[in-house]
Design a protein around this motif. Structure first.
Motif, PDB file in Angstrom:
ATOM      1  N   TYR A 257     -22.585  33.208  -7.254  1.00 55.95           N
ATOM      2  CA  TYR A 257     -21.277  32.736  -7.708  1.00 55.95           C
ATOM      3  C   TYR A 257     -21.244  31.226  -7.481  1.00 55.95           C
ATOM      4  O   TYR A 257     -20.965  30.746  -6.388  1.00 55.95           O
ATOM      5  N   VAL A 258     -21.565  30.469  -8.546  1.00 56.77           N
ATOM      6  CA  VAL A 258     -21.754  29.018  -8.430  1.00 56.77           C
ATOM      7  C   VAL A 258     -20.437  28.293  -8.186  1.00 56.77           C
ATOM      8  O   VAL A 258     -20.377  27.376  -7.373  1.00 56.77           O
ATOM      9  N   LYS A 259     -19.376  28.689  -8.865  1.00 56.99           N
ATOM     10  CA  LYS A 259     -18.084  28.040  -8.623  1.00 56.99           C
ATOM     11  C   LYS A 259     -17.721  28.141  -7.146  1.00 56.99           C
ATOM     12  O   LYS A 259     -17.285  27.168  -6.531  1.00 56.99           O
ATOM     13  N   GLU A 260     -17.923  29.314  -6.574  1.00 60.10           N
ATOM     14  CA  GLU A 260     -17.596  29.527  -5.166  1.00 60.10           C
ATOM     15  C   GLU A 260     -18.550  28.775  -4.244  1.00 60.10           C
ATOM     16  O   GLU A 260     -18.151  28.339  -3.165  1.00 60.10           O
ATOM     17  N   PHE A 261     -19.796  28.589  -4.676  1.00 53.94           N
ATOM     18  CA  PHE A 261     -20.731  27.786  -3.882  1.00 53.94           C
ATOM     19  C   PHE A 261     -20.255  26.333  -3.813  1.00 53.94           C
ATOM     20  O   PHE A 261     -20.426  25.664  -2.808  1.00 53.94           O
ATOM     21  N   VAL A 262     -19.618  25.848  -4.861  1.00 53.46           N
ATOM     22  CA  VAL A 262     -19.119  24.472  -4.845  1.00 53.46           C
ATOM     23  C   VAL A 262     -17.857  24.362  -3.989  1.00 53.46           C
ATOM     24  O   VAL A 262     -17.783  23.543  -3.083  1.00 53.46           O
ATOM     25  N   HIS A 263     -16.844  25.212  -4.242  1.00 50.70           N
ATOM     26  CA  HIS A 263     -15.565  25.017  -3.539  1.00 50.70           C
ATOM     27  C   HIS A 263     -15.378  25.886  -2.299  1.00 50.70           C
ATOM     28  O   HIS A 263     -14.457  25.644  -1.514  1.00 50.70           O
ATOM     29  N   GLY A 264     -16.229  26.864  -2.084  1.00 48.10           N
ATOM     30  CA  GLY A 264     -16.180  27.647  -0.854  1.00 48.10           C
ATOM     31  C   GLY A 264     -15.331  28.896  -0.903  1.00 48.10           C
ATOM     32  O   GLY A 264     -15.439  29.752  -0.033  1.00 48.10           O
ATOM     33  N   ASP A 265     -14.445  29.016  -1.878  1.00 47.80           N
ATOM     34  CA  ASP A 265     -13.623  30.220  -2.047  1.00 47.80           C
ATOM     35  C   ASP A 265     -12.896  30.594  -0.755  1.00 47.80           C
ATOM     36  O   ASP A 265     -12.998  31.727  -0.271  1.00 47.80           O
ATOM     37  N   CYS A 266     -12.191  29.641  -0.179  1.00 48.15           N
ATOM     38  CA  CYS A 266     -11.408  29.869   1.058  1.00 48.15           C
ATOM     39  C   CYS A 266     -12.293  30.373   2.199  1.00 48.15           C
ATOM     40  O   CYS A 266     -11.895  31.247   2.975  1.00 48.15           O
ATOM     41  N   GLY A 267     -13.515  29.850   2.274  1.00 51.92           N
ATOM     42  CA  GLY A 267     -14.427  30.241   3.344  1.00 51.92           C
ATOM     43  C   GLY A 267     -15.218  31.505   3.075  1.00 51.92           C
ATOM     44  O   GLY A 267     -15.951  31.981   3.940  1.00 51.92           O
ATOM     45  N   ARG A 268     -15.130  32.054   1.864  1.00 55.12           N
ATOM     46  CA  ARG A 268     -15.818  33.304   1.538  1.00 55.12           C
ATOM     47  C   ARG A 268     -17.276  33.091   1.136  1.00 55.12           C
ATOM     48  O   ARG A 268     -18.035  34.052   1.056  1.00 55.12           O
ATOM     49  N   THR A 269     -17.669  31.846   0.860  1.00 61.57           N
ATOM     50  CA  THR A 269     -19.069  31.497   0.596  1.00 61.57           C
ATOM     51  C   THR A 269     -19.477  30.446   1.613  1.00 61.57           C
ATOM     52  O   THR A 269     -18.836  29.414   1.750  1.00 61.57           O
ATOM     53  N   HIS A 270     -20.574  30.755   2.317  1.00 63.65           N
ATOM     54  CA  HIS A 270     -21.024  29.814   3.343  1.00 63.65           C
ATOM     55  C   HIS A 270     -22.543  29.799   3.424  1.00 63.65           C
ATOM     56  O   HIS A 270     -23.141  30.858   3.417  1.00 63.65           O
ATOM     57  N   PRO A 271     -23.172  28.629   3.503  1.00 66.05           N
ATOM     58  CA  PRO A 271     -22.548  27.319   3.355  1.00 66.05           C
ATOM     59  C   PRO A 271     -22.125  27.085   1.913  1.00 66.05           C
ATOM     60  O   PRO A 271     -22.509  27.823   1.011  1.00 66.05           O
ATOM     61  N   ASN A 272     -21.353  26.029   1.702  1.00 65.02           N
ATOM     62  CA  ASN A 272     -20.942  25.621   0.369  1.00 65.02           C
ATOM     63  C   ASN A 272     -20.952  24.095   0.303  1.00 65.02           C
ATOM     64  O   ASN A 272     -21.079  23.432   1.326  1.00 65.02           O
ATOM     65  N   ILE A 273     -20.831  23.558  -0.904  1.00 60.03           N
ATOM     66  CA  ILE A 273     -20.892  22.100  -1.063  1.00 60.03           C
ATOM     67  C   ILE A 273     -19.799  21.419  -0.241  1.00 60.03           C
ATOM     68  O   ILE A 273     -20.043  20.424   0.433  1.00 60.03           O
ATOM     69  N   GLY A 274     -18.603  21.960  -0.255  1.00 55.70           N
ATOM     70  CA  GLY A 274     -17.515  21.376   0.522  1.00 55.70           C
ATOM     71  C   GLY A 274     -17.816  21.332   2.005  1.00 55.70           C
ATOM     72  O   GLY A 274     -17.592  20.313   2.661  1.00 55.70           O
ATOM     73  N   SER A 275     -18.357  22.407   2.546  1.00 55.88           N
ATOM     74  CA  SER A 275     -18.665  22.436   3.982  1.00 55.88           C
ATOM     75  C   SER A 275     -19.805  21.481   4.316  1.00 55.88           C
ATOM     76  O   SER A 275     -19.830  20.889   5.390  1.00 55.88           O
ATOM     77  N   MET A 276     -20.740  21.312   3.400  1.00 60.40           N
ATOM     78  CA  MET A 276     -21.844  20.389   3.638  1.00 60.40           C
ATOM     79  C   MET A 276     -21.394  18.944   3.591  1.00 60.40           C
ATOM     80  O   MET A 276     -21.907  18.105   4.322  1.00 60.40           O
ATOM     81  N   LEU A 277     -20.436  18.654   2.717  1.00 57.87           N
ATOM     82  CA  LEU A 277     -19.931  17.287   2.614  1.00 57.87           C
ATOM     83  C   LEU A 277     -18.815  17.008   3.613  1.00 57.87           C
ATOM     84  O   LEU A 277     -18.431  15.862   3.814  1.00 57.87           O
ATOM     85  N   GLY A 278     -18.280  18.060   4.211  1.00 61.61           N
ATOM     86  CA  GLY A 278     -17.232  17.883   5.207  1.00 61.61           C
ATOM     87  C   GLY A 278     -15.856  17.628   4.623  1.00 61.61           C
ATOM     88  O   GLY A 278     -15.028  16.962   5.233  1.00 61.61           O
ATOM     89  N   GLY A 279     -15.612  18.156   3.437  1.00 61.77           N
ATOM     90  CA  GLY A 279     -14.303  17.961   2.816  1.00 61.77           C
ATOM     91  C   GLY A 279     -14.067  18.971   1.711  1.00 61.77           C
ATOM     92  O   GLY A 279     -14.852  19.884   1.494  1.00 61.77           O
ATOM     93  N   ARG A 280     -12.984  18.770   1.008  1.00 65.05           N
ATOM     94  CA  ARG A 280     -12.613  19.666  -0.078  1.00 65.05           C
ATOM     95  C   ARG A 280     -13.336  19.264  -1.355  1.00 65.05           C
ATOM     96  O   ARG A 280     -13.372  18.087  -1.715  1.00 65.05           O
ATOM     97  N   THR A 281     -13.921  20.246  -2.033  1.00 65.11           N
ATOM     98  CA  THR A 281     -14.559  20.013  -3.330  1.00 65.11           C
ATOM     99  C   THR A 281     -14.038  21.039  -4.328  1.00 65.11           C
ATOM    100  O   THR A 281     -13.537  22.096  -3.956  1.00 65.11           O
ATOM    101  N   ASP A 282     -14.180  20.720  -5.594  1.00 66.67           N
ATOM    102  CA  ASP A 282     -13.819  21.658  -6.643  1.00 66.67           C
ATOM    103  C   ASP A 282     -14.751  21.434  -7.822  1.00 66.67           C
ATOM    104  O   ASP A 282     -15.437  20.415  -7.903  1.00 66.67           O
TER     105      ASP A 282
END
Length: 122
Positions: free
Chosen positions: A86-111
């Protein structure tokens, strides 16, 4: 014979936004973690499909990732993933349901605002 989903590799391109304007750069993967591929990710069934799919945690892999900063907040990602990621969720994290994700790696919110499948290979 048709390959199973686990044998397929998807190559994708996307346009993403980063609230913090973090240090995604033009030459490396932009995730502050180098040489981590394949990257093993854990994905719970995304909220957007939970009404039609069973709630499970799935292991998927990001096989390669590159980023190119467009401006302070926008960047392009190109990645190859195992099929079913689920690529969209890999980018934005889906409220913490995908880990790691781009947002968590960058340390901020992504979409993610655009997603294109460029190819599928076996």
């Amino acid at each position: 014979s048709i390959a199973s989903d686990e044998e397929l590799i998807e190559k994708l391109g996307c346009l993403a936004w980063d609230k913090e304007g973090d240090d995604v750069d033009n030459t490396n993967d932009g995730t502050k973690q180098r040489g981590i591929y394949p990257l093993k990710i854990q994905q719970s069934t995304p909220l957007r499909v939970l009404h039609r799919r069973s709630s499970e945690i799935r292991t998927r892999y990001v096989l390669g990732l590159s980023a190119c900063r467009i401006d302070d907040h926008w960047f392009r990602l190109r990645m190859s993933t195992s099929a079913g990621t689920y690529v969209k969720e890999f980018v934005h994290g889906d409220c913490g349901r995908t880990h790691p994700n781009i947002g968590s790696m960058l340390g901020g919110r992504t979409d993610i605002t655009e997603l294109d499948c460029e190819s599928i290979a076996m």
